[in-house]
Design an enzyme around this catalytic site. Structure first.
Site: not given
Ligand code: AQP
Length: 349
Positions: A118, A210, A213
């Site tokens: 991230k 993956k 969102k």
């Protein structure tokens, strides 16, 4: 006080709730409520660990918090029986996180792959909160002394860290824990519950990534708010390879997109992959995608419709959250008072 079985899990209100969140986590939340006392949390304090331009600011946070709450209820979680609330209402999450910040080791956090993913290359610019995310997550779970945590595969490493924190706390303060009259370990070692055919749902555009969102492409995921036409269209456009479907699971090993779509079918139908392949083995993707789209619409469209109805009544949703917050706080206060005693923090009784 002895440890009794309790389930805890959380979902971030960061928008674009998708099929991965549903199959990897929420479906199991619904199943576990039949056998356990459950605490399901909309983790708004986790949501703010990314830049405000990403989480969207206060109006967006309120909207997304209500949307996740609506998704919980629309999926079948009963707010009268189980606790549904938003994290920031219970100050114990942040308080326990501070104690755990002093228990967790820097080396442990440096190994967390989600932070690396991230934060990306701009690590120096990531928030301290993003780095500390797994410690707050350990506090979320242990504040309720939860024994079972339903999550997707991607959260496995954070659960291991949570167990390490629980164990070190229990060891470091074992004498004080015993002196306060708690039998054995104060915090349980929470078990991850990672079950079902879709513990890691992949992007519809790339079977090696993956479903997420934050993917820039809306076609990479099925959102829980998508209508029937959009769901069908996204499945029709999903990336596949030119071969027909295999008849055995072994045949999926080197075909990530096929594996993903079969996994989604299997999870939605609640049937093992082997059975799905017995039915569709040898078939072309076009036919399989039509069946998958029909199944996805049958299962997801009613949830989307109910979410829409519920989010149209924010007063009701907020009532569920504040009522859940009161019930969560009662458990959290008990834990925090025990932790204060164990640590030697003088407090009002
Ligand atoms: N693709 C997935 N497959 C299976 N489970 C998944 N989960 C997330 N993505 C998948 C599970 O959903 C629960 C809630 O996730 P979260 O809200 O805490 O956020 P996340 O894991 O950060 O979700 P995203 O979509 O991956 O967000 P971004 O794009 O921000 O990284 C968790 O139990 C999670 O395992």
């Amino acid at each position: 006080m002895a440890i009794t079985e309790r389930v805890f899990s959380g979902v971030q209100p960061t928008g674009n709730l998708h099929l991965g969140n549903y199959l990897g986590a929420i479906v199991n939340f619904v199943k576990l409520q039949e056998t356990h006392n459950c605490v399901y949390c909309v983790v708004d304090m986790h949501a703010i660990t990314v830049p405000v331009t990403v989480w969207g600011g206060p109006d967006e946070l309120r909207r997304n918090t209500r949307e996740v709450t609506a998704a919980f209820i629309a999926s079948g979680i009963d707010p009268a029986k189980q606790i549904i609330f938003n994290q920031s209402q219970v100050s114990g999450h942040a308080e326990l996180a501070w104690v755990f910040n002093c228990v967790a080791r820097l080396g442990w956090l440096n190994r967390m792959t989600q932070f690396k993913e991230k934060a990306g290359k701009d690590r120096e610019n990531a928030s301290v909160g993003l780095y500390d995310y797994p410690v707050l997550m350990a506090s979320d779970i242990l504040l309720y002394r939860a024994t079972h945590v339903p999550v997707g595969e991607d959260q496995k490493q954070h659960l291991e860290l949570c167990r390490d924190i629980a164990q070190k706390f229990n060891n470091d303060f074992s004498a004080s824990i015993a002196a306060q009259g708690h039998d054995g370990n104060y915090f349980p070692m929470p078990e991850p519950v990672i079950t079902g055919a879709a513990t890691r749902v992949m992007s519809l555009r790339d079977g090696t990534k993956k479903m997420s969102k934050s993917d820039a492409s809306d076609n990479s995921r099925i959102n829980l708010t998508d209508d029937a036409d959009t769901i069908a269209q996204k499945i029709r456009r999903a990336k596949t390879d030119p071969e027909p479907l295999p008849s055995e699971e072994d045949g999926l090993k080197t075909r990530p997109e096929a594996d993903n779509l079969v996994g989604i079918y299997s999870a939605l139908a609640d049937r093992p992959k082997s059975e799905v392949l017995r039915e569709f083995g040898g078939a072309q993707f076009s036919g399989f995608k039509t069946s998958l789209a029909d199944l996805a619409v049958e299962k997801l469209a009613p949830i989307a419709a109910e979410m829409k109805r519920l989010t149209g009544d924010p007063g009701y949703i907020d009532q569920v959250l504040t009522d859940g917050g009161d019930r969560a706080r009662a458990i959290a206060n008990e834990t925090m008072n025990a932790v204060r005693d164990i640590m030697g923090f003088i407090h009002k009784r």
